[in-house]
Structures are given as C-alpha cells and as structure tokens.
Design a protein around this motif. Structure first.
Motif, PDB file in Angstrom:
ATOM      1  N   PHE A  65       0.896  -1.286  -0.044  1.00 36.93           N
ATOM      2  CA  PHE A  65      -0.257   0.289  -0.374  1.00 36.93           C
ATOM      3  C   PHE A  65       1.044   1.419  -0.021  1.00 36.93           C
ATOM      4  N   LEU A  66       2.088   1.295   1.255  1.00 38.70           N
ATOM      5  CA  LEU A  66       2.826   3.221   0.865  1.00 38.70           C
ATOM      6  C   LEU A  66       3.593   2.876   0.253  1.00 38.70           C
ATOM      7  N   ASN A  67       4.411   1.775   0.575  1.00 38.96           N
ATOM      8  CA  ASN A  67       5.677   1.936  -0.521  1.00 38.96           C
ATOM      9  C   ASN A  67       5.534   0.381  -0.939  1.00 38.96           C
ATOM     10  N   ALA A 180      -4.363   0.782 -11.936  1.00 40.62           N
ATOM     11  CA  ALA A 180      -3.326   1.698 -11.970  1.00 40.62           C
ATOM     12  C   ALA A 180      -2.122   0.307 -11.721  1.00 40.62           C
ATOM     13  N   ILE A 181      -1.157   2.004 -11.433  1.00 40.41           N
ATOM     14  CA  ILE A 181       0.488   1.304 -10.971  1.00 40.41           C
ATOM     15  C   ILE A 181       0.866   1.981 -10.215  1.00 40.41           C
ATOM     16  N   ASP A 182       1.741   1.580  -8.990  1.00 38.38           N
ATOM     17  CA  ASP A 182       2.768   1.752  -8.198  1.00 38.38           C
ATOM     18  C   ASP A 182       4.011   1.610  -8.800  1.00 38.38           C
ATOM     19  N   ALA A 183       5.145   2.075  -7.719  1.00 40.71           N
ATOM     20  CA  ALA A 183       6.710   2.073  -8.167  1.00 40.71           C
ATOM     21  C   ALA A 183       6.699   2.680  -6.621  1.00 40.71           C
ATOM     22  N   GLY A 184       8.465   1.658  -6.383  1.00 43.43           N
ATOM     23  CA  GLY A 184       8.856   2.689  -4.904  1.00 43.43           C
ATOM     24  C   GLY A 184      10.508   1.952  -4.830  1.00 43.43           C
ATOM     25  N   ILE A 185      11.165   2.806  -4.497  1.00 43.77           N
ATOM     26  CA  ILE A 185      12.182   2.551  -3.816  1.00 43.77           C
ATOM     27  C   ILE A 185      12.607   3.192  -2.466  1.00 43.77           C
ATOM     28  N   GLN A 186      13.224   1.777  -1.570  1.00 39.67           N
ATOM     29  CA  GLN A 186      13.950   2.356  -0.364  1.00 39.67           C
ATOM     30  C   GLN A 186      15.240   2.034  -0.585  1.00 39.67           C
ATOM     31  N   TYR A 187      15.756   2.909   0.444  1.00 34.41           N
ATOM     32  CA  TYR A 187      17.688   3.074   0.613  1.00 34.41           C
ATOM     33  C   TYR A 187      17.425   2.492   1.975  1.00 34.41           C
ATOM     34  N   VAL A 188      18.325   2.007   2.312  1.00 35.82           N
ATOM     35  CA  VAL A 188      18.865   1.311   4.062  1.00 35.82           C
ATOM     36  C   VAL A 188      20.071   1.349   4.264  1.00 35.82           C
ATOM     37  N   THR A 189      20.705   2.416   5.347  1.00 35.01           N
ATOM     38  CA  THR A 189      21.747   2.538   5.309  1.00 35.01           C
ATOM     39  C   THR A 189      22.399   2.794   6.711  1.00 35.01           C
ATOM     40  N   LYS A 202       2.874   6.282  -6.489  1.00 39.92           N
ATOM     41  CA  LYS A 202       1.190   5.857  -6.689  1.00 39.92           C
ATOM     42  C   LYS A 202      -0.336   6.188  -7.561  1.00 39.92           C
ATOM     43  N   ASN A 203      -0.605   5.175  -8.075  1.00 38.55           N
ATOM     44  CA  ASN A 203      -1.755   4.918  -8.140  1.00 38.55           C
ATOM     45  C   ASN A 203      -1.991   6.416 -10.210  1.00 38.55           C
ATOM     46  N   VAL A 204      -0.985   5.591 -10.657  1.00 37.19           N
ATOM     47  CA  VAL A 204      -0.473   6.116 -12.558  1.00 37.19           C
ATOM     48  C   VAL A 204      -1.878   5.333 -13.151  1.00 37.19           C
ATOM     49  N   GLY A 205      -2.451   5.891 -13.483  1.00 38.12           N
ATOM     50  CA  GLY A 205      -3.370   4.769 -14.193  1.00 38.12           C
ATOM     51  C   GLY A 205      -3.925   5.615 -15.498  1.00 38.12           C
ATOM     52  N   THR A 206      -5.209   4.520 -16.110  1.00 38.55           N
ATOM     53  CA  THR A 206      -5.755   4.628 -17.167  1.00 38.55           C
ATOM     54  C   THR A 206      -7.004   5.746 -16.396  1.00 38.55           C
ATOM     55  N   ASN A 244       4.680  10.233  -1.932  1.00 36.69           N
ATOM     56  CA  ASN A 244       5.337   9.763  -0.769  1.00 36.69           C
ATOM     57  C   ASN A 244       6.832  10.127  -0.928  1.00 36.69           C
ATOM     58  N   ILE A 245       7.315  10.689   0.007  1.00 38.64           N
ATOM     59  CA  ILE A 245       8.837  10.642   0.015  1.00 38.64           C
ATOM     60  C   ILE A 245       8.789  11.064   2.059  1.00 38.64           C
TER      61      ILE A 245
END
Length: 354
Positions: A65-67, A180-189, A202-206, A244-245
């Motif tokens: 849902f979120l990422n 609809a399409i969601d996409a996400g990236i997470q970075y851990v350091t 999120k929620n990019v679609g027709t 979302n950031i």
C-alpha cells in the motif's frame, strides 16, 4: 556494480523530476475531482497505526500500500488478513487479504505478492424519481482493488518494486474498471542499517468511466413514433495519483528495545498535501506500540478542511513465535484513526510469517 550505478542514476533522475512537485504543494483546486478514492484508504492495521508515516521503513505485505519496495524484505512467505470498520457508525467495512512469496533460489528471484481489498456498504434502498421513499428493493455497492506486485533487493542497501492494480467499482447495473501502477524505492544505510529513506509513486493509471444498463432509459426522440432506449454519456475520471517521500531512523537501546522515528510527505495531484509523523516502540521483538499524527495542509480551518481524519492514530502488535529455529511467527495487529464526524476507524489484522 553496474546495476548499483544504474539504480542510483534512476533515483537521482526521479528526484529531479518529483521534488519540484513538492514545492508547488499539491493542487487543492482539483480536490474532489478524481475518482476511485478508495485507493487512498490504508486497509492494513500495522502501518495505519503510525499514520502512514513509515514509507521508508515499512516491511512485508503491508508495503504493497505505502511503498511496494518494502515487500522485498519478506523472509520466505507471509499471509495476512485485515478487517476495518471504516467510519464507525456509517456501516462501511473493508476486508483485505494478501500474501507475499520469495521466488528463485534462496530468494534470488525477488518477491511476488498478491493483495485484495474489498469495500462494502451494506444494503442500500433503491429509490427513483417516482418512488423517492424506496420500497422496491435494495442494492449493494462494491469496490475492489486487486494488486499483483514484484519487488527485489538490488544490493544490500537498495530495494525496488512495482505493483499493478486492477480497480473495480460496481452496483447491480453500473460498473467501472481500470488499471493503476505503483512503484517504489527504499534505501537502507548506517552502521546498524538504522537509517532508511523511501520514495513511492502511486495510483498512476488510465482514466475510468462508468458503463452499464443503469445509464439507460426508455424515452422518445424527435421524429420517432415509438419509445427508444437512450443512453446517458458517462465522463471519464482520473485516478488520485500521489507521491510519497519518507525517512526513518531506528534508535537501538541494547538488544531488547528499539524506537523508530518516521516521517513522510505526500504530494497529492487532486487534493492538499499531507505531512505524517510516527513512532514505534519495540519490546524484545514481541510487542510493538505505535502512535502517529497526520496533518493535511489547512485542516485547522473548518472552512478549508477536506478530510474527516483529525490527525491522531495509534496501534499495537503482539507477536507470537511459532518456531524459533526458522523464525515462524503469528502477529495480531490493531490500529485506531480518529475522525470527525463519526467515531473513528478501527482496523484489526492477523498475519503468519513462515
């Protein structure tokens, strides 16, 4: 190394594209003009207890849902069910189910996931212009989202994922469907991997429009002797896309206690921007206590408020180990979100990690 450089490059380019959108602070003039607003409702108990602030630190199936990048942290298999009493007193209920599964040798193929959300409103009375008081039966609206996701760890620090959602809205004689399409990236350091960043689109679609017999009626047109079936034209509506950031930091106290501080900024295409903050306290990895606050720009002014949520959220999780050797455990989650009007949203969920 080449993959690592490629992913970093993509992240940098994405930042140059998306961050300027944040400065414009949403689009309040378009509030209410998008459809499929159920895509904005978090059906899961764990993340909603932190006020949706854990875009950077969310893990497992709930991350769909979120990422969606967070689903890459699934250890082997995860199954989850959640029930939400949405706006208690309004007779609206949400049931959600899903699972994630590592694929390939030792999970090298990434993680596949499936999530289903169904929103029901009970039986509503059918009314017409001739019978405004009803008495001719009932109908049951149904909203359903089905998501198929894939996520992968590209390195020890970078995780990415994509989620394709099928959207369905219907009553007995009218329906609308879209994708609809969601996409996400997470970075851990960090030395203890305690610093986390996340970004998701999120929620990019027709666009979607309604079709069905419910948009037709019998009537006469000029020049016709007999009544004909006439159809109303339905306009297309857009989906509530957003960005979302977020970031999160883990404070590790010895080995038994951990405090996670999380924050998130949401830039909406069809409403005001949202700032979220949350805390999670973990005791011996068996009991988790959460609290959060969600602030929508301008919500302190009644005449400018466009959300029923007043801000505070809270929740907890109880983890029951089933097999300490392979890490199998059962979790029970609960969350509460304060609203005005109505008496809040209650979510309860159960999960099994194998």
């Amino acid at each position: 190394m080449k993959k690592f450089i490629k992913i970093i490059s993509i992240a940098i380019v994405a930042s140059y594209i998306f961050i300027p959108c944040m400065v414009k602070a949403g689009n309040k003039d378009r509030a209410g003009s998008a459809g499929a607003s159920q895509l904005l409702i978090n059906p899961w108990a764990k993340s909603s207890g932190m006020g949706n602030s854990n875009t950077a630190s969310i893990r497992g199936l709930e991350a769909s849902f979120l990422n969606v990048a967070g689903t890459a942290f699934t250890k082997k298999s995860e199954f989850m069910f959640a029930h939400t009493i949405y706006l208690k007193g309004a007779d609206v209920n949400i049931n959600s189910f899903g699972f994630t599964q590592k694929v390939g040798k030792e999970g090298a193929g990434g993680v596949l996931g499936l999530s289903i959300m169904n929103m029901s409103f009970g039986d509503l009375m059918i009314t017409t212009t001739e019978l405004p008081e009803g008495g001719i039966g009932t109908f049951s609206p149904s909203l359903m989202n089905i998501g198929i996701s894939y996520a992968k760890a590209f390195s020890n620090s970078i995780f990415g994922g994509i989620n394709v959602k099928i959207i369905s809205e219907s009553i007995s004689d009218v329906k609308g469907q879209g994708v609809a399409i969601d996409a996400g990236i997470q970075y851990v350091t960090g030395e203890a991997e305690n610093i986390k960043f996340g970004i998701s689109l999120k929620n990019v679609g027709t666009p979607i429009k309604y079709t069905g017999d419910g948009l037709t009626f019998r009537g006469y047109v000029p020049g016709a002797a007999n009544a004909m079936t006439i159809s109303h034209r339905s306009s297309f509506y857009e989906l509530p896309s957003l960005l979302n950031i977020g970031g999160a930091y883990d404070f590790n106290f010895k080995e038994s206690y951990k405090l996670t501080l999380a924050g998130n900024f949401t830039s909406n295409s069809f409403t005001k921007d949202i700032f979220c903050g949350g805390l999670e306290f973990a005791l011996k990895d068996l009991f988790f206590l959460r609290a959060g606050y969600t602030y929508e720009m301008g919500q302190e002014k009644i005449e400018e408020k466009t959300t029923i949520f007043t801000g505070p959220t809270a929740g907890f999780t109880v983890k029951v180990p089933l097999n300490k050797e392979n890490g199998t455990h059962f979790d029970l989650d609960y969350s509460y979100r304060a609203t005005n009007p109505f008496t809040g949203c209650h979510s309860i969920g159960a999960r099994i990690n194998l």
